[in-house]
Design a protein around this motif. Structure first.
Motif, mmCIF file in Angstrom:
data_model
loop_
_atom_site.group_PDB
_atom_site.id
_atom_site.type_symbol
_atom_site.label_atom_id
_atom_site.label_comp_id
_atom_site.label_asym_id
_atom_site.label_seq_id
_atom_site.Cartn_x
_atom_site.Cartn_y
_atom_site.Cartn_z
ATOM 1 N N LEU A 86 57.271 55.391 18.002
ATOM 2 C CA LEU A 86 56.716 55.283 19.351
ATOM 3 C C LEU A 86 56.880 56.601 20.108
ATOM 4 O O LEU A 86 55.935 57.090 20.742
ATOM 5 C CB LEU A 86 57.396 54.133 20.104
ATOM 6 N N LEU A 87 58.051 57.197 20.018
ATOM 7 C CA LEU A 87 58.302 58.493 20.653
ATOM 8 C C LEU A 87 57.348 59.551 20.107
ATOM 9 O O LEU A 87 56.749 60.319 20.867
ATOM 10 C CB LEU A 87 59.754 58.923 20.431
ATOM 11 N N ALA A 88 57.195 59.597 18.796
ATOM 12 C CA ALA A 88 56.316 60.593 18.174
ATOM 13 C C ALA A 88 54.867 60.428 18.635
ATOM 14 O O ALA A 88 54.182 61.426 18.915
ATOM 15 C CB ALA A 88 56.406 60.489 16.653
ATOM 16 N N ILE A 89 54.406 59.196 18.727
ATOM 17 C CA ILE A 89 53.025 58.963 19.164
ATOM 18 C C ILE A 89 52.841 59.383 20.611
ATOM 19 O O ILE A 89 51.837 60.011 20.969
ATOM 20 C CB ILE A 89 52.626 57.489 18.939
ATOM 21 N N ILE A 90 53.799 59.066 21.467
ATOM 22 C CA ILE A 90 53.690 59.460 22.875
ATOM 23 C C ILE A 90 53.745 60.971 23.018
ATOM 24 O O ILE A 90 52.957 61.565 23.773
ATOM 25 C CB ILE A 90 54.764 58.749 23.724
ATOM 26 N N LEU A 91 54.646 61.631 22.299
ATOM 27 C CA LEU A 91 54.690 63.099 22.346
ATOM 28 C C LEU A 91 53.392 63.701 21.814
ATOM 29 O O LEU A 91 52.904 64.707 22.332
ATOM 30 C CB LEU A 91 55.893 63.623 21.566
ATOM 31 N N PHE A 106 49.730 51.015 19.829
ATOM 32 C CA PHE A 106 49.932 49.573 19.886
ATOM 33 C C PHE A 106 50.838 49.077 18.759
ATOM 34 O O PHE A 106 51.599 48.135 18.934
ATOM 35 C CB PHE A 106 48.604 48.821 19.824
ATOM 36 N N PHE A 107 50.765 49.707 17.598
ATOM 37 C CA PHE A 107 51.507 49.215 16.435
ATOM 38 C C PHE A 107 53.024 49.285 16.625
ATOM 39 O O PHE A 107 53.705 48.282 16.402
ATOM 40 C CB PHE A 107 51.051 49.931 15.170
ATOM 41 N N PRO A 108 53.602 50.428 17.032
ATOM 42 C CA PRO A 108 55.065 50.404 17.230
ATOM 43 C C PRO A 108 55.480 49.523 18.407
ATOM 44 O O PRO A 108 56.565 48.924 18.373
ATOM 45 C CB PRO A 108 55.432 51.873 17.460
ATOM 46 N N SER A 109 54.640 49.413 19.431
ATOM 47 C CA SER A 109 54.974 48.533 20.559
ATOM 48 C C SER A 109 55.070 47.083 20.103
ATOM 49 O O SER A 109 56.030 46.382 20.421
ATOM 50 C CB SER A 109 53.926 48.651 21.671
ATOM 51 N N ILE A 110 54.071 46.649 19.354
ATOM 52 C CA ILE A 110 54.065 45.269 18.856
ATOM 53 C C ILE A 110 55.212 45.054 17.864
ATOM 54 O O ILE A 110 55.882 44.019 17.889
ATOM 55 C CB ILE A 110 52.705 44.933 18.212
ATOM 56 N N LEU A 111 55.459 46.040 17.012
ATOM 57 C CA LEU A 111 56.552 45.919 16.045
ATOM 58 C C LEU A 111 57.911 45.837 16.742
ATOM 59 O O LEU A 111 58.770 45.043 16.330
ATOM 60 C CB LEU A 111 56.524 47.078 15.054
ATOM 61 N N LEU A 112 58.112 46.620 17.802
ATOM 62 C CA LEU A 112 59.375 46.526 18.547
ATOM 63 C C LEU A 112 59.548 45.142 19.156
ATOM 64 O O LEU A 112 60.651 44.588 19.136
ATOM 65 C CB LEU A 112 59.435 47.588 19.648
ATOM 66 N N ILE A 113 58.472 44.583 19.692
ATOM 67 C CA ILE A 113 58.548 43.221 20.235
ATOM 68 C C ILE A 113 58.979 42.262 19.137
ATOM 69 O O ILE A 113 59.904 41.460 19.317
ATOM 70 C CB ILE A 113 57.189 42.790 20.843
#
Length: 132
Positions: A86-91, A106-113
């Motif tokens: 998620l950090l890498a995608i935002i950076l 969306f993928f790391p966000s959903i996976l974190l949930i």
């Protein structure tokens, strides 16, 4: 009488990841109308993009707290690895290292949930379901 503020790190992680997901989904729709009405810029305002980092900080704290209380090593690794993605995608969105699809976030966000939900249900040592 002083009350200590307590919270479940998994609930915090679920909430912050869900809000991050909603924030990421809403951005194109909110600023599409603005872009169509003005010709000055084609992206969201700086203050809106800073919200990404607020969610990153909150979700890191949730990952850190949840990883300390989990009974499963793979959950701990998966939480940190997913947060790192998620950090890498935002950076990458800020610095454009490599081209990515807009929906990649969306993928790391959903996976974190999902990881926080799984951790809360099956692996949380602060609850009765701790299976060490």
């Amino acid at each position: 009488m002083v009350h200590k503020l307590t919270f479940d790190s998994n609930n915090l992680g679920i909430a912050s990841s869900a809000l991050c997901f909603v924030h990421c989904m809403a951005t194109p729709f909110i600023f599409l109308a603005k872009t169509c009405s003005t010709t000055c810029c084609d992206s969201s305002p700086f203050w809106w993009r800073l919200i990404d980092f607020l969610f990153l900080l909150i979700s890191f704290y949730a990952v850190y707290s949840a990883s300390k209380a989990t009974s499963k090593q793979w959950i701990r690794i998966a939480l940190y690895a997913t947060w790192g993605v998620l950090l890498a995608i935002i950076l990458n969105e800020y610095f454009y290292f490599i081209p990515l699809f807009e929906v990649a976030i969306f993928f790391p966000s959903i996976l974190l949930i999902g990881l926080h939900i799984h951790n809360k249900k099956y692996c949380d040592c602060e609850s009765e379901s701790c299976n060490t």
